[in-house]
Design a protein around this motif. Structure first.
Motif, PDB file in Angstrom:
ATOM      1  N   LEU A   1       5.074 -57.564  12.348  1.00 36.43           N
ATOM      2  CA  LEU A   1       4.976 -57.439  11.187  1.00 36.43           C
ATOM      3  C   LEU A   1       4.108 -56.899  10.043  1.00 36.43           C
ATOM      4  CD1 LEU A   1       8.240 -59.537  10.786  1.00 36.43           C
ATOM      5  CD2 LEU A   1       7.900 -57.196  10.322  1.00 36.43           C
ATOM      6  N   VAL A   2       4.250 -55.942   8.901  1.00 39.22           N
ATOM      7  CA  VAL A   2       2.924 -55.984   8.254  1.00 39.22           C
ATOM      8  C   VAL A   2       3.331 -56.262   7.360  1.00 39.22           C
ATOM      9  CG1 VAL A   2       1.425 -54.237  10.039  1.00 39.22           C
ATOM     10  CG2 VAL A   2       3.524 -53.378   7.924  1.00 39.22           C
ATOM     11  N   ARG A   3       2.712 -56.475   6.333  1.00 37.86           N
ATOM     12  CA  ARG A   3       2.704 -56.791   4.540  1.00 37.86           C
ATOM     13  C   ARG A   3       2.292 -56.085   3.886  1.00 37.86           C
ATOM     14  NH1 ARG A   3      -1.632 -60.662   3.894  1.00 37.86           N
ATOM     15  NH2 ARG A   3      -2.990 -60.379   5.658  1.00 37.86           N
ATOM     16  N   ASP A   4       2.478 -55.979   2.647  1.00 39.40           N
ATOM     17  CA  ASP A   4       2.299 -54.456   2.105  1.00 39.40           C
ATOM     18  C   ASP A   4       0.664 -54.530   1.680  1.00 39.40           C
ATOM     19  OD1 ASP A   4       4.976 -55.406   1.218  1.00 39.40           O
ATOM     20  OD2 ASP A   4       4.738 -56.335  -0.741  1.00 39.40           O
ATOM     21  N   LEU A   5       0.794 -52.873   1.521  1.00 39.04           N
ATOM     22  CA  LEU A   5      -0.734 -53.028   1.842  1.00 39.04           C
ATOM     23  C   LEU A   5      -1.593 -52.895   2.722  1.00 39.04           C
ATOM     24  CD1 LEU A   5      -1.644 -53.830  -2.357  1.00 39.04           C
ATOM     25  CD2 LEU A   5      -0.722 -51.881  -1.584  1.00 39.04           C
ATOM     26  N   ILE A   6      -0.978 -53.192   3.942  1.00 41.80           N
ATOM     27  CA  ILE A   6      -2.304 -52.999   5.002  1.00 41.80           C
ATOM     28  C   ILE A   6      -2.140 -51.668   5.325  1.00 41.80           C
ATOM     29  CG2 ILE A   6      -2.332 -53.778   7.162  1.00 41.80           C
ATOM     30  CD1 ILE A   6      -2.633 -55.795   5.574  1.00 41.80           C
ATOM     31  N   PRO A   7      -0.661 -51.248   5.296  1.00 43.60           N
ATOM     32  CA  PRO A   7      -0.896 -49.270   6.367  1.00 43.60           C
ATOM     33  C   PRO A   7      -2.318 -48.549   5.536  1.00 43.60           C
ATOM     34  CG  PRO A   7       1.182 -49.863   5.969  1.00 43.60           C
ATOM     35  CD  PRO A   7       0.214 -51.363   5.432  1.00 43.60           C
ATOM     36  N   ALA A   8      -2.090 -49.398   3.795  1.00 43.87           N
ATOM     37  CA  ALA A   8      -3.198 -48.503   2.593  1.00 43.87           C
ATOM     38  C   ALA A   8      -4.826 -48.393   3.308  1.00 43.87           C
ATOM     39  CB  ALA A   8      -2.775 -48.934   1.765  1.00 43.87           C
ATOM     40  N   ILE A   9      -4.456 -50.204   3.244  1.00 40.50           N
ATOM     41  CA  ILE A   9      -5.681 -50.873   3.466  1.00 40.50           C
ATOM     42  C   ILE A   9      -6.161 -49.857   5.187  1.00 40.50           C
ATOM     43  CG2 ILE A   9      -7.539 -52.655   4.702  1.00 40.50           C
ATOM     44  CD1 ILE A   9      -5.246 -54.284   2.306  1.00 40.50           C
TER      45      ILE A   9
END
Length: 48
Positions: free
Chosen positions: A7-15
């Motif tokens: 599972l990924v937290r908010d903004l991780i894909p953007a980072i």
């Protein structure tokens, strides 16, 4: 490409994208999401 199945937290894909890397993600259906949350909770409560 490494596969993490996490599972990924908010903004991780953007980072990740900002750092110039690529990724693939998908939205889990409700039963898969519940299972993933339970797995994450188990990881968090395990004592090192």
């Amino acid at each position: 490409m490494a596969v993490y199945n996490k599972l990924v937290r908010d903004l991780i894909p953007a980072i990740i994208q900002h750092q110039g890397h690529s990724y693939r993600s998908r939205i889990l259906d409700p039963s898969e999401y519940k299972e993933a949350l339970e797995k994450k909770l188990q990881e968090e409560i395990e004592v090192d």
